[in-house]
Design an enzyme around this catalytic site. Structure first.
Site, mmCIF file in Angstrom:
data_model
loop_
_atom_site.group_PDB
_atom_site.id
_atom_site.type_symbol
_atom_site.label_atom_id
_atom_site.label_comp_id
_atom_site.label_asym_id
_atom_site.label_seq_id
_atom_site.Cartn_x
_atom_site.Cartn_y
_atom_site.Cartn_z
ATOM 1 N N TYR A 47 3.177 9.768 -0.145
ATOM 2 C CA TYR A 47 4.294 9.145 0.550
ATOM 3 C C TYR A 47 5.628 9.367 -0.167
ATOM 4 O O TYR A 47 6.687 9.171 0.424
ATOM 5 C CB TYR A 47 4.068 7.639 0.723
ATOM 6 C CG TYR A 47 2.775 7.252 1.384
ATOM 7 C CD1 TYR A 47 2.000 8.180 2.081
ATOM 8 C CD2 TYR A 47 2.304 5.945 1.315
ATOM 9 C CE1 TYR A 47 0.798 7.820 2.672
ATOM 10 C CE2 TYR A 47 1.111 5.581 1.907
ATOM 11 C CZ TYR A 47 0.363 6.524 2.574
ATOM 12 O OH TYR A 47 -0.827 6.151 3.157
ATOM 13 N N ASP A 102 0.841 -1.199 0.000
ATOM 14 C CA ASP A 102 0.000 0.000 0.000
ATOM 15 C C ASP A 102 0.876 1.249 0.000
ATOM 16 O O ASP A 102 1.628 1.489 0.948
ATOM 17 C CB ASP A 102 -0.900 -0.001 1.240
ATOM 18 C CG ASP A 102 -1.827 1.201 1.288
ATOM 19 O OD1 ASP A 102 -2.988 1.073 0.861
ATOM 20 O OD2 ASP A 102 -1.391 2.283 1.755
#
Length: 280
Positions: free
Chosen positions: A55, A50
């Site tokens: 990120y 994930d």
């Protein structure tokens, strides 16, 4: 050489596709570190990874998956559309950019990261993801951090129900009412921050005692609890021993008493933002 996958069950989603119930998250991990951590995770037997644009490590995740030697269809990859990319045209651009950074072809699952309701674009963004799914450019589409009103809005506007809602969920924030709505709608519940980071959860005397009874760690107790109540769960670690330990949760069973004790830990306390407030 990778080890055999652990006995991780699949969850069948509303669209008929299957997702591993226990996966690996890479929030707050830089790109190079994510590549190394994902390589360890895949070698240990994880098959769900994930990530998200936010990120900053989609490229590292993609490199690790490609280098693993595993067939692409054996690794389930999720990414997400960030708040700045809501609206049809921006969503399309953001999707293309994520696909390019990952370098893995068709993503398995793309989520809207937050509803960010003040923009009032999450429904348009949802319809755009449905359009991409219908065009075969992504296999499944879902949401993250959506509250019941946000879910009702996108379902009413599009006629399509998300297959997943990924939300903050751990024993201190058990989200019972939301999970009940998910069950009614056929939405799979996926837990982020499943181990309650920075809350002291893993030092809670209740969990420490349950762990001692089973000869496991408090983290393993919490992950087993998530699996037992039907959550998809994506713990994060960059430490090889913990990456392995988080996967070793299939050789013990929590008792009814254990579950009752964990149910009593719910405080309704969030670590992350309130989805009704963020971007309102």
């Amino acid at each position: 050489m990778t080890s055999a996958p652990a006995l991780v069950p699949d969850v069948t989603l509303l669209d008929g596709r299957a997702i591993p119930q226990l996966g690996f998250g890479v929030f707050k991990v830089d790109d190079d570190t994510a590549e190394t951590a994902v390589a360890h995770a895949l070698a240990a037997g994880y098959r769900l990874i994930d990530t998200a644009k936010l990120y900053g490590n989609e490229a590292g995740v993609g490199r690790a998956v490609r280098a693993s030697g595993l067939p692409r269809e054996d690794v389930y990859v999720t990414t997400k559309i960030w708040n700045d990319d809501h609206g049809r045209e921006r969503t399309l651009r953001a999707f293309d950019a994520s696909v390019e950074r990952l370098g893995l072809g068709v993503p398995d699952l793309v989520l809207i990261h937050w509803p960010f309701p003040g923009q009032d674009l999450y429904s348009e963004t949802w319809s755009t993801l449905v359009e991409l799914r219908d065009a075969g450019r992504v296999r499944s589409v879902g949401v993250s951090n959506f509250q019941p009103a946000h879910l009702a809005r996108i379902i009413a506007d599009s006629g399509v129900t998300p297959v997943v809602n990924q939300v903050e969920l751990h024993p201190y924030l058990q989200q019972r009412a939301l999970r009940e709505i998910h069950a009614e709608l056929g939405i799979a519940t996926e837990a982020w921050s499943p181990l309650g980071r920075d809350t002291g959860l893993l030092d809670d005397p209740v969990l420490v005692a349950i762990a001692a009874r089973h000869g496991v760690t408090p983290a393993q107790v919490v992950l087993r609890w998530h699996l037992d109540i039907g959550n998809i769960v994506i713990p994060k670690s960059v430490t090889p021993s913990r990456i392995q330990a988080n996967l070793d949760v299939f050789d013990f069973a929590l008792t009814e008493e254990d579950h009752e004790e964990i149910a009593g830990l719910d405080r309704g306390a969030r670590i992350g933002p309130d989805p009704d407030v963020l971007g309102a």
